[in-house]
Design a protein around this motif. Structure first.
Motif, PDB file in Angstrom:
ATOM      1  N   ALA A   1       0.830  -1.207   0.000  1.00  0.00           N
ATOM      2  CA  ALA A   1       0.000   0.000   0.000  1.00  0.00           C
ATOM      3  C   ALA A   1       0.863   1.255   0.000  1.00  0.00           C
ATOM      4  O   ALA A   1       0.531   2.260  -0.641  1.00  0.00           O
ATOM      5  CB  ALA A   1      -0.927  -0.004   1.212  1.00  0.00           C
ATOM      6  N   THR A   2       1.984   1.196   0.709  1.00  0.00           N
ATOM      7  CA  THR A   2       2.879   2.351   0.767  1.00  0.00           C
ATOM      8  C   THR A   2       3.521   2.631  -0.578  1.00  0.00           C
ATOM      9  O   THR A   2       3.640   3.786  -1.005  1.00  0.00           O
ATOM     10  CB  THR A   2       3.971   2.105   1.824  1.00  0.00           C
ATOM     11  N   ALA A   3       3.931   1.578  -1.267  1.00  0.00           N
ATOM     12  CA  ALA A   3       4.514   1.757  -2.601  1.00  0.00           C
ATOM     13  C   ALA A   3       3.516   2.434  -3.528  1.00  0.00           C
ATOM     14  O   ALA A   3       3.864   3.335  -4.300  1.00  0.00           O
ATOM     15  CB  ALA A   3       4.941   0.409  -3.173  1.00  0.00           C
ATOM     16  N   ALA A   4       2.262   2.021  -3.427  1.00  0.00           N
ATOM     17  CA  ALA A   4       1.223   2.640  -4.249  1.00  0.00           C
ATOM     18  C   ALA A   4       1.010   4.094  -3.857  1.00  0.00           C
ATOM     19  O   ALA A   4       0.725   4.944  -4.719  1.00  0.00           O
ATOM     20  CB  ALA A   4      -0.084   1.855  -4.105  1.00  0.00           C
ATOM     21  N   ALA A   5       1.137   4.414  -2.572  1.00  0.00           N
ATOM     22  CA  ALA A   5       0.980   5.801  -2.124  1.00  0.00           C
ATOM     23  C   ALA A   5       2.075   6.691  -2.695  1.00  0.00           C
ATOM     24  O   ALA A   5       1.828   7.843  -3.073  1.00  0.00           O
ATOM     25  CB  ALA A   5       0.988   5.867  -0.603  1.00  0.00           C
ATOM     26  N   ILE A   6       3.289   6.167  -2.773  1.00  0.00           N
ATOM     27  CA  ILE A   6       4.384   6.936  -3.377  1.00  0.00           C
ATOM     28  C   ILE A   6       4.077   7.207  -4.843  1.00  0.00           C
ATOM     29  O   ILE A   6       4.256   8.322  -5.349  1.00  0.00           O
ATOM     30  CB  ILE A   6       5.716   6.182  -3.228  1.00  0.00           C
ATOM     31  N   VAL A   7       3.581   6.189  -5.538  1.00  0.00           N
ATOM     32  CA  VAL A   7       3.208   6.363  -6.937  1.00  0.00           C
ATOM     33  C   VAL A   7       2.133   7.443  -7.065  1.00  0.00           C
ATOM     34  O   VAL A   7       2.176   8.298  -7.956  1.00  0.00           O
ATOM     35  CB  VAL A   7       2.718   5.038  -7.545  1.00  0.00           C
ATOM     36  N   GLY A   8       1.154   7.417  -6.139  1.00  0.00           N
ATOM     37  CA  GLY A   8       0.090   8.411  -6.173  1.00  0.00           C
ATOM     38  C   GLY A   8       0.608   9.829  -5.985  1.00  0.00           C
ATOM     39  O   GLY A   8       0.216  10.756  -6.712  1.00  0.00           O
ATOM     40  N   ALA A   9       1.513  10.020  -5.018  1.00  0.00           N
ATOM     41  CA  ALA A   9       2.079  11.353  -4.778  1.00  0.00           C
ATOM     42  C   ALA A   9       2.896  11.829  -5.970  1.00  0.00           C
ATOM     43  O   ALA A   9       2.822  12.998  -6.379  1.00  0.00           O
ATOM     44  CB  ALA A   9       2.936  11.331  -3.514  1.00  0.00           C
ATOM     45  N   LEU A  10       3.683  10.915  -6.559  1.00  0.00           N
ATOM     46  CA  LEU A  10       4.485  11.292  -7.715  1.00  0.00           C
ATOM     47  C   LEU A  10       3.616  11.541  -8.946  1.00  0.00           C
ATOM     48  O   LEU A  10       3.961  12.379  -9.801  1.00  0.00           O
ATOM     49  CB  LEU A  10       5.523  10.200  -8.005  1.00  0.00           C
ATOM     50  N   LEU A  11       2.498  10.836  -9.036  1.00  0.00           N
ATOM     51  CA  LEU A  11       1.559  11.095 -10.131  1.00  0.00           C
ATOM     52  C   LEU A  11       1.026  12.520 -10.055  1.00  0.00           C
ATOM     53  O   LEU A  11       0.977  13.237 -11.069  1.00  0.00           O
ATOM     54  CB  LEU A  11       0.399  10.090 -10.065  1.00  0.00           C
ATOM     55  N   VAL A  12       0.641  12.954  -8.862  1.00  0.00           N
ATOM     56  CA  VAL A  12       0.148  14.322  -8.691  1.00  0.00           C
ATOM     57  C   VAL A  12       1.252  15.326  -9.018  1.00  0.00           C
ATOM     58  O   VAL A  12       1.009  16.349  -9.663  1.00  0.00           O
ATOM     59  CB  VAL A  12      -0.383  14.536  -7.259  1.00  0.00           C
ATOM     60  N   SER A  13       2.482  15.011  -8.599  1.00  0.00           N
ATOM     61  CA  SER A  13       3.600  15.903  -8.911  1.00  0.00           C
ATOM     62  C   SER A  13       3.826  15.982 -10.417  1.00  0.00           C
ATOM     63  O   SER A  13       4.079  17.052 -10.974  1.00  0.00           O
ATOM     64  CB  SER A  13       4.866  15.400  -8.213  1.00  0.00           C
ATOM     65  N   ALA A  14       3.703  14.843 -11.117  1.00  0.00           N
ATOM     66  CA  ALA A  14       3.974  14.790 -12.547  1.00  0.00           C
ATOM     67  C   ALA A  14       2.963  15.585 -13.362  1.00  0.00           C
ATOM     68  O   ALA A  14       3.314  16.157 -14.398  1.00  0.00           O
ATOM     69  CB  ALA A  14       4.003  13.344 -13.024  1.00  0.00           C
ATOM     70  N   VAL A  15       1.706  15.605 -12.900  1.00  0.00           N
ATOM     71  CA  VAL A  15       0.669  16.307 -13.672  1.00  0.00           C
ATOM     72  C   VAL A  15       0.357  17.680 -13.099  1.00  0.00           C
ATOM     73  O   VAL A  15      -0.621  18.314 -13.486  1.00  0.00           O
ATOM     74  CB  VAL A  15      -0.625  15.459 -13.756  1.00  0.00           C
ATOM     75  N   ALA A  16       1.214  18.168 -12.183  1.00  0.00           N
ATOM     76  CA  ALA A  16       0.928  19.425 -11.479  1.00  0.00           C
ATOM     77  C   ALA A  16       0.777  20.605 -12.426  1.00  0.00           C
ATOM     78  O   ALA A  16      -0.003  21.529 -12.164  1.00  0.00           O
ATOM     79  CB  ALA A  16       2.028  19.720 -10.459  1.00  0.00           C
ATOM     80  N   ALA A  17       1.495  20.585 -13.544  1.00  0.00           N
ATOM     81  CA  ALA A  17       1.445  21.715 -14.474  1.00  0.00           C
ATOM     82  C   ALA A  17       0.229  21.678 -15.392  1.00  0.00           C
ATOM     83  O   ALA A  17      -0.057  22.647 -16.089  1.00  0.00           O
ATOM     84  CB  ALA A  17       2.718  21.749 -15.316  1.00  0.00           C
TER      85      ALA A  17
END
Length: 373
Positions: A123-139
């Motif tokens: 679950a934690t690995a998926a949470a990291i992916v989720g946070a990085l996904l938001v960072s990647a599409v922030a613009a």
């Protein structure tokens, strides 16, 4: 994994959702409070479904509820619809929290050795992916919507997989006569429940406010702000990956004491040193408590009475939401005075208080129920 991804996407999208709905920190705090209350109700739903049909059915239901709520949060909608979607998401959140822990304890019991660290690590690995996904599409102009839609698809897929492949258990209503169904180890539930409360004071504080604090208070740029939460989850992942092995060679009480102390220091760093780099480091140290103590505490709680483990886990999980209220809502209320930074002293104190419960963590069970109650 779906739970970790969805929750990470939701909390790291808070600044974008806050701007889209044109609301202030107080309103965000009230929404988070509502989610915590609804999640507590979701944990009760998981208990009721698991007692009658098993934790497999409860987990499938919780994931399906999240798959319905997330797309509504993702799209621009009137404020009333937006709030209602958060409430529905809260029910799904609590249902999955409780039933996923039930499933993990059942699998650990079947294996006869600690496996919850690895279980929560996924679950934690998926949470990291989720946070990085938001960072990647922030613009992107539709950043929050894209990330939340992805999380909804994952939750729906997970519900289908769980319905077919997760662990089957004999429900309590079938396994025990009526007179024995409510005989629970209440003292142990309170001890481990209060530990869970303290852990989630810190977890919800970092999850809800780390991105907002870095972006709004410390003026970190948009792509840096989610990295506080990502660093937190990275440490959670690493510590969960080693927790199962540590339990085989180190006394459980020592593990609990060290984890609580390190995380308390991390939250204190955030409170006293208002520098983005130091704050990210403090959030990282805070992750040790969630990484180690959540699997250890739920594992210990599940050993209290194996015949009632689903009911015990559901009740211990309720303390999660009291911690969420203290860690997320109270910090939000303190955003103006004394400020979000100093407010992180609250989780620091809560984590330090876990040291008083350390003697109640007996040696990990190796196939027999623990005697601590």
């Amino acid at each position: 994994m779906a739970q970790g991804l969805g929750y990470a996407v939701v909390v790291t999208s808070l600044p974008a959702l806050k701007a889209r709905q044109q609301v202030d920190d107080m309103t965000v705090s009230l929404i988070v409070l509502g989610v915590a209350i609804m999640a507590a109700g979701g944990s009760l739903v998981a208990n009721a479904v698991a007692v009658r049909f098993g934790s497999r059915a409860a987990l499938t239901l919780g994931l399906a509820i999240q798959a319905i709520a997330l797309p509504v949060i993702a799209v621009p909608a009137p404020f009333g619809v937006f709030v209602a979607a958060w409430a529905v998401f809260g029910v799904g959140l609590g249902c999955v929290d409780a039933s996923a822990a039930m499933q993990g304890v059942a699998v650990q019991r079947a294996y006869g050795r600690p496996v919850l660290g690895g279980f929560f690590a996924a679950a934690t690995a998926a949470a990291i992916v989720g946070a990085l996904l938001v960072s990647a599409v922030a613009a992107s102009a539709f950043a929050a919507g894209i990330a939340l839609a992805c999380a909804a698809v994952v939750a729906l897929a997970a519900a289908v997989i769980v319905a077919r492949f997760s662990a089957r258990e004999t429900p309590v209503d079938e396994a025990l006569p009526p007179a024995e169904r409510t005989r629970l180890p209440r003292a142990g539930i309170w001890v481990f429940g209060l530990v869970v409360l303290a852990i989630f004071v810190a977890d919800s504080a970092v999850s809800t406010w780390s991105t907002v604090y870095l972006q709004d208070d410390l003026f970190a740029v948009a792509w840096v702000a989610p990295l506080g939460y990502a660093a937190y989850q990275a440490v959670v992942l690493v510590t969960r990956l080693v927790t199962d092995r540590l339990l085989s060679v180190v006394d459980r009480r020592r593990i609990v004491a060290v984890a609580a102390s390190v995380s308390a220091v991390g939250c204190a760093l955030v409170a006293f040193v208002p520098v983005p780099g130091v704050a990210v480091a403090g959030f990282a140290l805070a992750g040790v408590s969630a990484g180690v103590l959540i699997p250890v505490t739920f594992g210990a709680a599940g050993e209290l009475d194996p015949a009632h483990s689903d009911q015990v886990i559901a009740r211990v999980n309720l303390f999660n939401y009291a911690g969420a209220i203290l860690g997320a809502v109270v910090l939000g209320l303190l955003a103006d005075a004394p400020g979000l930074g100093p407010a992180f002293l609250l989780p620091a104190v809560a984590l330090a208080a876990i040291l008083f419960a350390v003697p109640r963590f007996r040696a990990a069970s190796r196939g027999a129920p623990a005697t601590a109650r």
